[in-house]
Design a protein around this motif. Structure first.
Motif, short mmCIF file in Angstrom:
data_model
loop_
_atom_site.label_atom_id
_atom_site.label_comp_id
_atom_site.label_asym_id
_atom_site.label_seq_id
_atom_site.Cartn_x
_atom_site.Cartn_y
_atom_site.Cartn_z
N ILE A 101 27.84 36.68 34.69
CA ILE A 101 29.28 36.56 34.96
C ILE A 101 29.52 35.91 36.32
O ILE A 101 30.35 35.00 36.45
CB ILE A 101 29.96 37.96 34.92
CG1 ILE A 101 29.91 38.55 33.51
CG2 ILE A 101 31.38 37.91 35.45
CD1 ILE A 101 30.80 37.89 32.50
N HIS A 129 31.36 32.32 36.52
CA HIS A 129 32.72 32.32 37.05
C HIS A 129 32.79 31.89 38.51
O HIS A 129 33.51 30.95 38.87
CB HIS A 129 33.39 33.68 36.88
CG HIS A 129 34.83 33.67 37.31
ND1 HIS A 129 35.21 33.99 38.59
CD2 HIS A 129 35.96 33.33 36.65
CE1 HIS A 129 36.53 33.88 38.69
NE2 HIS A 129 37.00 33.46 37.53
N ASP A 130 32.05 32.56 39.39
CA ASP A 130 32.19 32.30 40.82
C ASP A 130 31.42 31.07 41.29
O ASP A 130 31.93 30.31 42.11
CB ASP A 130 31.76 33.53 41.63
CG ASP A 130 32.77 34.67 41.54
OD1 ASP A 130 33.82 34.50 40.88
OD2 ASP A 130 32.50 35.73 42.12
N GLN A 181 37.75 32.50 33.42
CA GLN A 181 37.39 33.76 32.78
C GLN A 181 37.50 33.69 31.27
O GLN A 181 36.64 34.21 30.55
CB GLN A 181 38.27 34.91 33.32
CG GLN A 181 37.94 35.29 34.73
CD GLN A 181 38.81 36.41 35.26
OE1 GLN A 181 39.67 36.94 34.54
NE2 GLN A 181 38.60 36.78 36.51
N LYS A 182 38.54 33.04 30.78
CA LYS A 182 38.73 32.94 29.33
C LYS A 182 37.56 32.19 28.69
O LYS A 182 37.05 32.58 27.63
CB LYS A 182 40.05 32.25 29.02
CG LYS A 182 40.37 32.19 27.55
CD LYS A 182 41.72 31.55 27.29
CE LYS A 182 41.99 31.49 25.79
NZ LYS A 182 43.23 30.80 25.49
N VAL A 191 34.53 31.92 29.98
CA VAL A 191 33.35 32.78 30.11
C VAL A 191 33.32 33.76 28.94
O VAL A 191 32.27 34.00 28.33
CB VAL A 191 33.36 33.54 31.46
CG1 VAL A 191 32.27 34.61 31.49
CG2 VAL A 191 33.18 32.58 32.62
N LEU A 223 37.91 39.39 27.11
CA LEU A 223 38.31 38.99 28.45
C LEU A 223 38.29 40.17 29.41
O LEU A 223 37.88 40.04 30.56
CB LEU A 223 39.72 38.35 28.42
CG LEU A 223 40.26 37.84 29.75
CD1 LEU A 223 39.34 36.77 30.33
CD2 LEU A 223 41.66 37.26 29.54
N VAL A 239 34.87 40.69 30.71
CA VAL A 239 34.55 39.70 31.73
C VAL A 239 35.11 40.16 33.07
O VAL A 239 34.40 40.15 34.09
CB VAL A 239 35.12 38.31 31.37
CG1 VAL A 239 35.01 37.35 32.54
CG2 VAL A 239 34.42 37.74 30.15
N LYS A 240 36.36 40.59 33.08
CA LYS A 240 36.99 41.02 34.33
C LYS A 240 36.29 42.23 34.92
O LYS A 240 36.05 42.30 36.13
CB LYS A 240 38.47 41.32 34.10
CG LYS A 240 39.28 40.08 33.78
CD LYS A 240 40.72 40.40 33.50
CE LYS A 240 41.48 39.12 33.17
NZ LYS A 240 42.91 39.34 33.04
N LEU A 247 32.88 41.19 36.26
CA LEU A 247 33.05 40.39 37.47
C LEU A 247 33.33 41.29 38.67
O LEU A 247 32.76 41.10 39.75
CB LEU A 247 34.18 39.38 37.27
CG LEU A 247 34.41 38.38 38.39
CD1 LEU A 247 33.15 37.56 38.65
CD2 LEU A 247 35.56 37.45 38.01
#
Length: 173
Positions: free
Chosen positions: A126, A130-131, A137-138, A140, A148, A151-152, A155
């Protein structure tokens, strides 16, 4: 370009390769052993070429390609764990094993790489996507085929783990 590739146009596939190979390389670098990086990048694009007829035109090519890279990284990780387990069962669990692990840690001179290595594979994935690779995010969530919200959550925990590692190394945040 994908349509041209499906019609056998290798020049168009070369363009897709040049457009995406650096991101694929970067993702694999963060998730796999650097020693096999070139082979892994080639394997991703070989799998993509062979799988192109199955590519759904409704999806983004990059999302599909990064999913292939992630699948390959996952396969490599599982194979690495199996090899490590076999090696550990063949060697004595002694101070020499601890020394070998210490030497491996010296190999990771880059602080971010060491921090990523301390994270779970899911959290590292993640954070890399992402970073470091700036994949939304979507997307990912689509690449990893997870919700989703997951993912959050991952993260958040990955960043917390990285922050903790960096603080333990004396980095002021």
């Amino acid at each position: 370009m994908v349509q041209q590739c499906l019609q056998g146009d290798t020049h168009s596939y070369g363009q897709l390769y040049r457009r995406h190979q650096q991101r694929v390389r970067s993702i694999l670098y963060q998730l796999c052993e650097p020693s096999s990086l070139d082979d892994l990048v080639q394997e991703v694009f070989l799998r993509a070429w062979k799988g192109l007829p199955k590519f759904r035109q409704t999806a983004k090519f990059s999302t599909w390609l990064y999913r292939i890279a992630w699948n390959l990284a996952t396969d490599q990780r599982q194979a690495s764990v199996q090899r490590r387990n076999q090696l550990q069962s063949l060697t004595e669990k002694s101070s020499t094993q601890q020394q070998a692990l210490d030497l491996m840690d010296l190999h990771y001179q880059d602080l971010v790489q060491r921090g990523l290595a301390n994270l779970s594979f899911d959290h590292r994935t993640i954070l890399v996507l992402h970073d470091l690779e700036e994949v939304p995010q979507k997307e990912v969530a689509e690449i990893l085929d997870i919700p989703l919200g997951t993912v959050k959550s991952r993260l958040f925990h990955a960043r917390a783990g990285m922050r903790q590692f960096l603080q333990q190394q004396g980095v002021q945040l």
